[in-house]
Design a protein around this motif. Structure first.
Motif, short mmCIF file in Angstrom:
data_model
loop_
_atom_site.label_atom_id
_atom_site.label_comp_id
_atom_site.label_asym_id
_atom_site.label_seq_id
_atom_site.Cartn_x
_atom_site.Cartn_y
_atom_site.Cartn_z
N VAL A 26 11.40 6.71 12.74
CA VAL A 26 10.33 6.32 11.82
C VAL A 26 10.98 5.41 10.79
N GLU A 27 10.36 4.27 10.59
CA GLU A 27 10.90 3.35 9.59
C GLU A 27 9.80 2.95 8.63
N LEU A 28 10.15 2.77 7.41
CA LEU A 28 9.12 2.39 6.44
C LEU A 28 9.68 1.45 5.37
N VAL A 29 8.77 0.69 4.81
CA VAL A 29 9.12 -0.21 3.71
C VAL A 29 8.19 0.10 2.54
N LEU A 30 8.77 0.37 1.38
CA LEU A 30 7.98 0.72 0.20
C LEU A 30 7.54 -0.51 -0.57
N VAL A 80 18.98 10.20 6.93
CA VAL A 80 18.05 9.12 6.58
C VAL A 80 18.86 7.94 6.08
N GLN A 81 18.61 6.79 6.71
CA GLN A 81 19.34 5.61 6.26
C GLN A 81 18.47 4.81 5.31
N ARG A 82 19.08 4.40 4.21
CA ARG A 82 18.30 3.73 3.18
C ARG A 82 18.98 2.40 2.83
N SER A 83 18.19 1.38 2.63
CA SER A 83 18.77 0.08 2.27
C SER A 83 19.23 0.12 0.82
N GLU A 84 20.00 -0.86 0.41
CA GLU A 84 20.55 -0.85 -0.94
C GLU A 84 19.47 -0.87 -2.01
N SER A 85 18.43 -1.67 -1.74
CA SER A 85 17.35 -1.76 -2.72
C SER A 85 16.57 -0.46 -2.77
N GLY A 86 16.67 0.35 -1.72
CA GLY A 86 15.94 1.60 -1.68
C GLY A 86 14.52 1.45 -1.16
N ARG A 87 14.13 0.22 -0.83
CA ARG A 87 12.74 0.01 -0.40
C ARG A 87 12.56 0.26 1.09
N THR A 88 13.64 0.04 1.87
CA THR A 88 13.54 0.20 3.31
C THR A 88 14.35 1.42 3.73
N MET A 89 13.74 2.27 4.56
CA MET A 89 14.51 3.40 5.06
C MET A 89 14.01 3.81 6.43
N ALA A 137 10.99 9.92 -3.59
CA ALA A 137 9.90 10.69 -2.97
C ALA A 137 9.80 10.39 -1.48
N ALA A 138 9.90 9.11 -1.14
CA ALA A 138 9.81 8.72 0.27
C ALA A 138 10.98 9.29 1.06
N PHE A 139 12.14 9.27 0.42
CA PHE A 139 13.35 9.79 1.07
C PHE A 139 13.15 11.27 1.42
N ALA A 140 12.58 11.98 0.48
CA ALA A 140 12.34 13.41 0.67
C ALA A 140 11.35 13.63 1.81
#
Lengths: 281, 330
Positions: B231-235, B256-265, B243-246
């Motif tokens: 599952v991949e998402l962009v905030l 869960v892999q998260r991009s540096e900006s935190g918007r993509t995971m 919250a999305a990470f949780a």
């Protein structure tokens, strides 16, 4: 269209003399189409013999006299120029082959159920056409500068035929060189190393009397000398005074040249074919 | 179904370099095998052995029932090869090229000519057929080369990187042509460095790296080897990141892999549909806005990376990206 695509029994080709000939013809035809498509090649091939005739006739012609006159030298010279030019022409065989070897087309040929030898036989055969054209142009130029055929037409034709046969044999030498060199650029230099001494240490341009002994002996048995001598005799361009203490090779130049021709083909054709089979581009 | 190509333990060394290190492969009749690997993996060496252009140092290969080293000429009359570099004579016209190949396969004059015209027609080269192939575009040359491989209607076709160096459109056209052949029941060995190409055309894929097969299976097999769906998402807003990470962590079967900006995971999940629904529900409750969310299956790129530890053909991929970029820009 699918109807016509029904698979025929896959032809199982075995190599027979007839299939070698037919494959060689296909390859030769392919090489000749190139002349048609790139006429520039032909122009240069034809200009250089004209240049040779004129350069030697007028540049060296004044300095060297045979039978006491520049006209005598020109008469003497033409046979030599013919021989030199067809021998030089064999470089073309090597270059054509070296060029093919670098291109994808050779993989196509290798992956086909064709005769391996045909690639080389076709190449040497198509180069005979170049030599025929070259000889015609040179003969016409020669006639313009005062060269004359003083024998019968049959003898003269035999002279041209002998030059062509010798040139054919020599193109197998260059075919082999063409397969040895890594690229087309190398072939011209490589062939120079073979061809320059062969054509210059001969009677093609100057009478042999002036040569130091070792060179003279080499020249006397050099097939370029004998093919030149044979051409001069068959065209009727020899002055009776010149024939003195010639060795057997120059006494029987036609026979001697033909022996060389057979030997060269017998050695270099199998060598080249084996080399071609072995190399993987 | 019998195997029309069968190779066992192929080894080829060039001095110190081992190009092939015991490669096995089989191609059942009527199927397409994709030999996938980066440059220098040994694909072309394998192809050259199977098409009799090269003798293996060790191992044995049988093509259409014939041993390639014992009866190379027999193999040659049963294969069609289309190489990496279009093996056509640039001075000959398309027609002359095909006719020449036909004659060299041993077809008679009339049949060879008819076949040449037929193939030109089939590969949309009829109009260009009487022009020297020098004037052809890269794509046209490749089509002509492929046509040459088909002249004698050989039971086995070998295509060595048929689309390398082609632009996106020409590649697509080439794929259409190959798909049509495959549809007609051709047996095909196809090498490629494009993962997508193997995915699109091959029934069966062998991933090859440093002269060895490192994986074998259908595209789906290989993808599932790397793991299931993600599952991949962009905030919309990076402040929702925690919250999305949780939310994602509740369904994730991997970190869960998260991009540096935190918007993509993104994260690996087990049953994709449920996991996606659950994540969506939680995001809804936490009033987190996403610009994109979805299930993604691993691509063959992921497979390749996982298997070899290095990315397939970085240069080629860069080129492609640039190409796409320019297209969009213009």
């Amino acid at each position: 269209m699918t109807a016509t695509l029904t698979r025929p029994e896959t032809p199982r080709r075995s190599t027979t003399p007839a299939s070698v000939l037919s494959d060689s013809w296909v390859i030769a035809k392919r090489n000749l189409i190139k002349i048609k498509r790139v006429p520039e090649i032909l122009v240069f091939i034809l200009i250089s013999p004209i240049m040779f005739v004129l350069l030697f006739a007028y540049v060296f012609g004044g300095a060297i006299s045979v039978s006491g006159s520049p006209e005598g030298y020109r008469e003497f010279l033409i046979g030599g120029i013919f021989a030199q030019t067809v021998v030089f022409g064999s470089t073309f065989t090597g270059a054509g082959l070296a060029e093919d070897m670098q291109k994808g087309i050779i993989d196509r040929f290798r992956s086909l159920p064709m005769s391996r030898a045909a690639v080389l036989i076709g190449r040497t055969a198509s180069d005979v056409v170049y030599n025929v054209l070259t000889l015609i142009i040179m003969a016409l130029t020669g006639l313009l500068v005062g060269w004359r055929i003083r024998n019968s037409a049959i003898d003269a034709l035999a002279g041209f035929a002998l030059l062509l046969v010798f040139a054919y044999a020599f193109s197998w030498v260059m075919a082999y060189v063409g397969l040895l060199v890594p690229s087309v650029e190398v072939i011209n230099n490589a062939s120079f190393i073979v061809i320059m001494p062969m054509t210059f240490i001969s009677n093609a341009f100057v009478p042999l009397e002036t040569f130091p002994t070792p060179l003279r002996v080499f020249a006397e048995w050099n097939p370029v000398s004998t093919v030149t001598q044979a051409a001069r005799e068959l065209f009727g361009n020899t002055s009776p005074a010149a024939v003195t203490s010639d060795p057997w090779s120059l006494q029987n130049p036609v026979l001697y040249t033909l022996i060389w021709t057979v030997v060269i083909v017998a050695v270099f054709a199998p060598l080249s074919i084996a080399r071609f089979r072995r190399t993987s581009a | 179904m019998s195997d029309i190509i069968e190779a066992r333990g192929l080894v080829k060394r060039y001095g110190e370099v081992t190009a092939l290190d015991g490669l096995d492969l089989t191609v059942p009749e009527g199927t397409v095998l994709g030999l996938l690997g980066p440059n220098g993996a040994g694909k072309t060496t394998a192809v050259r052995i199977l098409t009799t252009l090269l003798r293996p140092d060790e191992g044995r290969a049988v093509v259409a029932g014939i041993d390639v080293t014992r009866d190379p000429q027999g193999v040659r009359s049963r294969i069609g090869l289309s190489g990496q570099y279009a093996a056509v004579d640039e001075h000959l016209t398309g027609f002359e090229n095909l006719d020449m190949v036909g004659r060299l396969y041993g077809l008679g004059r009339a049949r060879s000519r008819a076949r040449a015209r037929q193939l030109l027609e089939r590969f949309s080269l009829a109009e260009a057929g009487d022009r020297p192939s020098k004037t052809y575009s890269g794509g046209m040359r490749r089509r002509l080369d492929l046509a040459a491989a088909l002249v004698a209607e050989p039971p086995v076709l070998v295509l060595d990187e048929p689309t390398t160096g082609l632009d996106v459109r020409a590649r697509q056209e080439m794929w259409d042509v190959i798909r049509e052949l495959v549809g007609g029941g051709a047996t095909l060995l196809l090498t490629t460095q494009y993962l997508e190409e193997a995915d699109q055309l091959a029934d069966d894929i062998i991933v090859i790296d440093r002269g060895r097969a490192i994986a074998h299976g259908t595209a789906d097999d290989l993808k599932s080897q790397v793991g299931g769906e993600r599952v991949e998402l962009v905030l919309r807003d990076a402040t929702d990141s925690r919250a999305a990470f949780a939310a994602l962590a509740t369904v994730a079967t991997s970190e869960v892999q998260r991009s540096e900006s935190g918007r993509t995971m993104g994260a690996r999940v087990d049953s994709g549909q449920h996991a996606l629904a659950q994540v969506l529900r939680q995001l809804e409750e936490a009033r987190v806005e996403v610009v994109d969310i979805g299930l993604r299956r691993p691509t063959l790129d992921d497979v390749f990376l996982e298997l070899t530890g290095h990315v397939a053909e970085e240069h080629e991929q860069t080129d492609e990206r640039e190409l796409v970029g320019t297209k969009e820009g213009s």
